[in-house]
Design a protein around this motif. Structure first.
Motif, PDB file in Angstrom:
ATOM      1  N   ALA A   1       0.833  -1.203   0.000  1.00 28.82           N
ATOM      2  CA  ALA A   1       0.000   0.000   0.000  1.00 28.82           C
ATOM      3  C   ALA A   1       0.871   1.257   0.000  1.00 28.82           C
ATOM      4  O   ALA A   1       2.099   1.192   0.154  1.00 28.82           O
ATOM      5  CB  ALA A   1      -0.901  -0.007   1.234  1.00 28.82           C
ATOM      6  N   LYS A   2       0.251   2.406  -0.171  1.00 27.82           N
ATOM      7  CA  LYS A   2       0.950   3.662   0.078  1.00 27.82           C
ATOM      8  C   LYS A   2       1.526   3.602   1.489  1.00 27.82           C
ATOM      9  O   LYS A   2       0.838   3.205   2.430  1.00 27.82           O
ATOM     10  CB  LYS A   2      -0.001   4.849  -0.034  1.00 27.82           C
TER      11      LYS A   2
ATOM     12  N   ASP B   1       7.088   2.402  -7.613  1.00 24.93           N
ATOM     13  CA  ASP B   1       6.996   1.649  -8.860  1.00 24.93           C
ATOM     14  C   ASP B   1       6.392   2.448 -10.010  1.00 24.93           C
ATOM     15  O   ASP B   1       6.105   1.890 -11.076  1.00 24.93           O
ATOM     16  CB  ASP B   1       6.187   0.370  -8.639  1.00 24.93           C
ATOM     17  N   GLY B   2       6.185   3.743  -9.821  1.00 22.93           N
ATOM     18  CA  GLY B   2       5.642   4.569 -10.894  1.00 22.93           C
ATOM     19  C   GLY B   2       4.130   4.587 -10.974  1.00 22.93           C
ATOM     20  O   GLY B   2       3.562   5.331 -11.773  1.00 22.93           O
TER      21      GLY B   2
ATOM     22  N   ILE C   1       5.765   5.709  -1.826  1.00 24.34           N
ATOM     23  CA  ILE C   1       6.475   5.374  -0.598  1.00 24.34           C
ATOM     24  C   ILE C   1       7.176   6.642  -0.107  1.00 24.34           C
ATOM     25  O   ILE C   1       8.033   7.189  -0.797  1.00 24.34           O
ATOM     26  CB  ILE C   1       7.491   4.245  -0.810  1.00 24.34           C
ATOM     27  N   GLN C   2       6.798   7.111   1.074  1.00 29.16           N
ATOM     28  CA  GLN C   2       7.245   8.392   1.589  1.00 29.16           C
ATOM     29  C   GLN C   2       8.259   8.230   2.721  1.00 29.16           C
ATOM     30  O   GLN C   2       8.073   7.403   3.629  1.00 29.16           O
ATOM     31  CB  GLN C   2       6.036   9.164   2.138  1.00 29.16           C
TER      32      GLN C   2
END
Length: 466
Positions: free
Chosen positions: A342-343, A366-367, A373-374
């Motif tokens: 997930a995010k 992954d675009g 991913i922060q």
């Protein structure tokens, strides 16, 4: 330049333009805090400044202890006014600590008080602020509205009824409050009696008997579904580090069964159980399109004597020096391999690992989603000028700061929201320095739009709030 004037932290005209024209007017999305939802729903009124400002604020408590203030005046039985006077006595000695900036920003923004707090001004400031807190404009919802807060996300255990969130959601207000699913206690196999009491309570809440690991997962999943039904779209985990040991379903069943019988699990059993639970929670988050947050790196409850006397979250935690990389790679890779990542926001508490975390997040972008991913905002002990600068520089050098979702308060205080202003001023300062040095184009409209995204726009797009 004067202390805390309109151009505080803004060292040149470029920084001033970026802040005043682009960053300052934006609303606030505070997507992680520890505010009590009952006080939001009840629109609580505070009797005095101590109640609003010092209750539960372990940042201030630590400073007072370091200044030689007795616990009697911190968490003890002294009157609220006596406690405030001891805080006022401490404030001049917090110079160069972020508390000095935060204290005076909060006095200015909420109460219009520009005097410096100290023993000679304590009585006057206490009375002025307490008088304002008695006004309808300074009840909890008014304090949030005055800072332009649009969204707050609280931190809630899976067994919470969310009654206050439900009640608040029924009101037609510009402010929105969402729960966040924080299942730390559901993983805490380290203390079998506490864990079993938690499982029993979960059974009561879900109206079922929980004897097997399968039944435990079903009960937790039902709470995850319940949170989703009540607007939740964020999970959160407070961990020393990620857990990513290999395990089998049979092992998990046996570990759970032995623990339910009151046996003490081994260290490897605990690690396997926590590893598995993190994967289950993450997969549920992915299925629902939630954002998952991981706060890692704290040494918690380090002072055993004071923990026994006062309990958790009272100021006895510190920066940890765990090895973070290997487990983080394995955990994220396990989810990504199954296309169930997930995010994700990862917050780091040890600045020596900043580059590691900034690089790690890039491994799993992954675009599909910008900034999926922060590397989360500088957290806790790094929530200050130097710490935020280091975090943003690592992110800039290794990732894309332009896709950063920005600041949060991580606070228990309704008077903490000027931290967003502090962050925004520092952000504008960083960009202005680069523009002045010719490191990036002197294009105020373009850089201003990036500043706006970091302060508000990126978070607005990132979180699936409804």
């Amino acid at each position: 330049m004067h202390f805390l004037d309109d151009n505080f932290l803004l060292q040149n005209g470029i920084a001033e333009a970026l802040f005043h024209d682009f960053a300052k007017p934006l609303p606030i999305i505070d997507y992680h805090n520890h505010l009590p939802p009952d006080q939001v729903a009840d629109n609580r009124s505070f009797d005095n400044l101590t109640q609003a400002w010092l209750y539960g604020d372990h940042y201030k408590w630590r400073a007072m202890r370091a200044n030689g203030i007795s616990e009697h005046f911190i968490t003890g039985t002294a009157s609220d006014k006596e406690k405030f006077f001891k805080w006022a006595e401490t404030v001049p000695y917090t110079v160069r600590n972020p508390l000095y900036h935060w204290t005076h920003l909060e006095l200015q923004r909420y109460f219009g008080i520009k005097e410096l707090l100290g023993p000679s001004t304590a009585e006057r400031i206490y009375e002025q602020a307490s008088d304002q807190l008695a006004m309808p404009s300074h009840r909890v919802q008014g304090l949030l509205a005055g800072m332009g807060v649009e969204v707050i996300c609280t931190t809630d255990d899976p067994i919470d009824s969310l009654a206050h969130h439900r009640r608040f959601a029924e009101e037609d207000r510009p402010l929105r409050m969402y729960p966040a699913f924080r299942p730390d206690k559901a993983m805490h196999l380290d203390d079998p009696p506490l864990f079993n009491a938690y499982v029993d309570r979960l059974g009561e809440v879900t109206n079922r008997s929980i004897q097997t690991f399968k039944e435990y997962l079903e009960a937790l999943k039902s709470r995850h579904d319940f949170f989703a039904d009540h607007g939740c779209c964020i999970s959160d985990h407070g961990l020393p580090h990620l857990f990513a040991a290999d395990y089998t379903e049979k092992e998990l069943q046996n570990i759970f069964a032995r623990t339910r019988r009151g046996e003490n699990p081994s260290e490897i059993d605990i690690t396997k159980f926590k590893s598995a639970m993190l994967v289950y929670f993450a997969e549920w988050d992915y299925e629902k399109g939630w954002v998952q947050q991981y706060h890692v790196g704290a040494f918690r409850n380090t002072n055993a004597r004071k923990f026994r006397e006062l309990g958790p979250d009272t100021g006895w935690d510190s920066i940890g020096d765990y090895r973070q990389g290997e487990a983080l790679v394995k955990f994220l890779n396990r989810l990504d391999n199954g296309n169930k990542l997930a995010k994700t926001i990862i917050y780091n508490l040890n600045a020596s690992d900043n580059d590691l975390f900034a690089a790690m997040t890039g491994n799993f972008n992954d675009g599909a989603i910008a900034g999926k991913i922060q590397f989360g905002s500088a957290w806790w002990f790094h929530d200050q000028l130097d710490g935020m600068t280091k975090q943003m520089n690592s992110l800039s050098n290794i990732g894309l700061i332009s896709r950063f979702i920005g600041m949060l308060t991580d606070s228990r205080s309704f008077l903490s929201f000027p931290r967003h202003e502090y962050f925004r001023r520092l952000l504008c300062r960083l960009f202005a320095e680069d523009m002045q040095q010719g490191l990036i184009p002197n294009d105020i409209p373009w850089i201003g739009s990036i500043v706006q995204d970091i302060c508000y726009g990126n978070a607005k797009r990132y979180f699936p709030f409804k």
